[in-house]
Design an enzyme around this catalytic site. Sequence first.
Site, PDB file in Angstrom:
ATOM      1  N   SER A 114     102.649 -92.856 -19.019  1.00 20.74           N
ATOM      2  CA  SER A 114     102.427 -93.022 -20.451  1.00 20.74           C
ATOM      3  C   SER A 114     103.748 -93.402 -21.143  1.00 20.74           C
ATOM      4  CB  SER A 114     101.807 -91.750 -21.028  1.00 20.74           C
ATOM      5  OG  SER A 114     101.292 -91.958 -22.318  1.00 20.74           O
ATOM      6  N   ASP A 192      91.232 -96.986 -20.065  1.00 20.44           N
ATOM      7  CA  ASP A 192      92.326 -96.311 -20.777  1.00 20.44           C
ATOM      8  C   ASP A 192      92.836 -97.188 -21.917  1.00 20.44           C
ATOM      9  OD1 ASP A 192      94.644 -95.099 -21.635  1.00 20.44           O
ATOM     10  OD2 ASP A 192      95.589 -94.996 -19.654  1.00 20.44           O
ATOM     11  N   HIS A 205      92.960 -91.566 -20.049  1.00 23.33           N
ATOM     12  CA  HIS A 205      94.424 -91.533 -19.956  1.00 23.33           C
ATOM     13  C   HIS A 205      94.936 -90.270 -19.262  1.00 23.33           C
ATOM     14  CE1 HIS A 205      98.323 -93.126 -21.022  1.00 23.33           C
ATOM     15  NE2 HIS A 205      98.686 -91.987 -21.598  1.00 23.33           N
TER      16      HIS A 205
END
Length: 232
Positions: A114, A192, A205
Amino acid sequence: MSVFSRFLGAAALGASVLLSPVVIPSASAAPCPDVEVVFARGTFEPPGVGDTGQAFVDALRGQVGGKSVDVYPVNYPASLDFSTAADGIIDATNKIRDMAASCPNTKMVLGGYSQGAAVMAYATEDAIPTGYTMPAGITGPMAPEVANHVAAVALFGKPSSGFLQSIYTGAPPITVGHLYSGKTTDLCIPEDPICSPGGNDNGAHTLYAVNGMANQAADYAARHLTTNGKVA
């Protein structure tokens, strides 16, 4: 409340369910390990490598036989203030440079999830984007020879350009440098929305640690460790 804040709230809730206590491996008895993993966690994850990072490290350890594997969790806030990702870039590049200099025979594997994937991608960049003012503490790209010490890069859920600009318009494009792109696996779950422009499932995610992609990335890294980053 912004879409990003709502997403992060959902991600934090999912992470609170999925996350187990993070175990930071102790330093190897040898001065230099065979493999050094430098990993940057995602937004809101507690200090350490995070859930995805731990799954990746565990899987990698299972694939490198008797080689010693040390882990360095990148030290940065991993907060809603994306501008502080610069702290992670500084910490990561300092560690990578230090390992290349002090442990030249150690093969490094870089990774991030991320926001951490953005941090690690930025760390590999070839040049500072035109017109972008570098934050204090960043003097420029790492020297080209440093790339020779990096066997593989594993990125999970790296923010797309569109998503990045929606949360921080001052952020430069996230581009993996050409010395690293041939040994980088950039994994994104199609649903995602953080990394996939067509994604519409915020919960996707949070799944990189449990959907097999951590194992997939570990297999990729293990293969590149055997060739020191060169594709056979």
